[in-house]
Design an enzyme around this catalytic site. Structure first.
Site, PDB file in Angstrom:
ATOM      1  N   VAL A  46      -4.556   0.387  -5.198  1.00 36.17           N
ATOM      2  CA  VAL A  46      -3.284  -0.147  -4.715  1.00 36.17           C
ATOM      3  C   VAL A  46      -2.140   0.192  -5.660  1.00 36.17           C
ATOM      4  O   VAL A  46      -0.972   0.224  -5.252  1.00 36.17           O
ATOM      5  CB  VAL A  46      -3.402  -1.678  -4.522  1.00 36.17           C
ATOM      6  N   LYS A  47      -2.433   0.463  -6.924  1.00 38.51           N
ATOM      7  CA  LYS A  47      -1.393   0.685  -7.923  1.00 38.51           C
ATOM      8  C   LYS A  47      -0.627   1.986  -7.724  1.00 38.51           C
ATOM      9  O   LYS A  47       0.434   2.182  -8.322  1.00 38.51           O
ATOM     10  CB  LYS A  47      -2.008   0.642  -9.324  1.00 38.51           C
ATOM     11  N   ASP A  48      -1.139   2.883  -6.890  1.00 39.12           N
ATOM     12  CA  ASP A  48      -0.380   4.098  -6.576  1.00 39.12           C
ATOM     13  C   ASP A  48       0.980   3.752  -5.987  1.00 39.12           C
ATOM     14  O   ASP A  48       1.975   4.449  -6.217  1.00 39.12           O
ATOM     15  CB  ASP A  48      -1.142   4.960  -5.563  1.00 39.12           C
TER      16      ASP A  48
END
Length: 335
Positions: A46-48
């Site tokens: 999700v950190k993308d």
């Protein structure tokens, strides 16, 4: 089945992730539990999303110029996202990470060409904390910007503008609850804000691991941590800028053991190899679903975040010796 839309830019691969109905959690909750498959991002987490928004924001403000460097302190996944985004846009990355994170994350960052700086894990008040170390490195490096994911609200804008509208559209505008854990707070605050803009009645719940202070903060108004967790990338002891004003309606605290139970079940029963943060999120979604059902809402639909791939934790969560060393249950197929 409709073919995915062709993308003209590799950065367009970030976001627009699938969402899937989770059979076991739905049965346990008595209502529909859906997982947003953030492991489908190019950096497998999700950190993308935050990485892309932070870099674009720095470019837009004129702080990040051609040939520049992005510096960040991270448990790993944000660093991986930043390295991929920076590579695509011609920047360098320096990533500061606690040395107790998984070897897979370290190896991935090195493979992506990031300069990796490892520091001992310590409390946020310590000037040698990975966040403070990364800030100093950014100040000392010519042409560098500090991503500052914890207090840079470009992070939560990624979820206000991206994750929340995607969930709303994918669920056909019928959604009763959303929950996930907080690390920086960007995902829960941003997604919660974005979803409530569509329907203020959507219940937003914090799912907190032990060892974090936010459960007590939202339940009792006091930042107080209890217990501990081995989960990477989640758990927070302060109100970050991304968490300010987060629309938290209720909160759950989930043990590592309960999270690992869902990690095991989702792999064994549904073929999803996930990290512990995803297991904790799913456990929280089941609790939120049960809460809604107890109120007579048997047709409730709850969404949570499947944060990253389990392949990032082969040396930890999926390693019998490591699990035993942490006094955690060993998956039966590893025993």
């Amino acid at each position: 089945m409709t073919a995915p839309t062709p993308r003209s830019d590799s950065l367009d691969l970030i976001g627009n992730t699938p969402i899937v109905l989770l059979a076991g959690p739905s049965e346990a909750a008595g209502c529909e539990i859906w997982g947003k498959c953030e492991f489908a991002n190019p950096g497998a987490s999700v950190k993308d999303r935050a990485a892309l928004w932070i870099v674009r924001d720095a470019e837009g403000r004129g702080e990040l110029k051609p040939g520049g460097t992005v510096v960040e302190g991270t448990a790993g996944n944000t660093g991986i996202g930043l390295a991929l985004v920076a590579n695509a846009l011609g920047y360098k990355t320096i990533i500061v990470m606690p040395d107790n994170q998984s070897q897979e994350k370290m190896a991935t960052l090195r493979a992506l060409g990031a300069e990796l700086v490892l520091v001992p894990p310590t409390k946020f008040a310590d000037p040698n904390h990975f966040v403070h170390t990364s800030r100093r490195l950014a100040e000392e490096t010519p042409g560098a910007v500090w991503a500052n994911q914890f207090d840079n609200v470009a992070n939560r804008r990624a979820h206000i503008e991206g994750t929340a509208p995607e969930i709303w559209e994918q669920m056909g505008g019928r959604l009763d609850g959303f929950t996930c854990a907080a690390g920086t707070g960007g995902t829960i605050a941003g997604t919660g804000m974005g979803l409530k803009a569509f329907d203020e009645n959507i219940r937003v719940a914090l799912t907190d691991p032990f060892g974090a202070a936010l459960y007590n903060y939202y339940a009792h108004g006091e930042l107080k941590a209890e217990g501990s967790s081995v989960a990477e990338g989640i758990g927070q002891g302060r109100i970050t800028a991304n968490l300010e004003g987060a629309p938290i309606d209720t909160q759950f605290r989930i043990s590592d053991e309960e999270g690992l139970e869902w990690v095991a079940r989702l792999l064994r029963e549904e073929g999803l190899a996930l990290g512990l943060s995803s297991g904790i999120n799913v456990a929280g979604a089941v609790e939120l679903g049960r809460q809604l059902v107890a109120e007579g809402r048997e047709d409730a639909r709850v969404v949570t975040i499947l944060c990253d791939t389990g392949f990032r934790y082969l040396s930890t969560l999926y390693n019998a010796e490591w699990l035993r060393s942490k006094k955690l249950p060993v998956f039966d197929w590893l025993g």
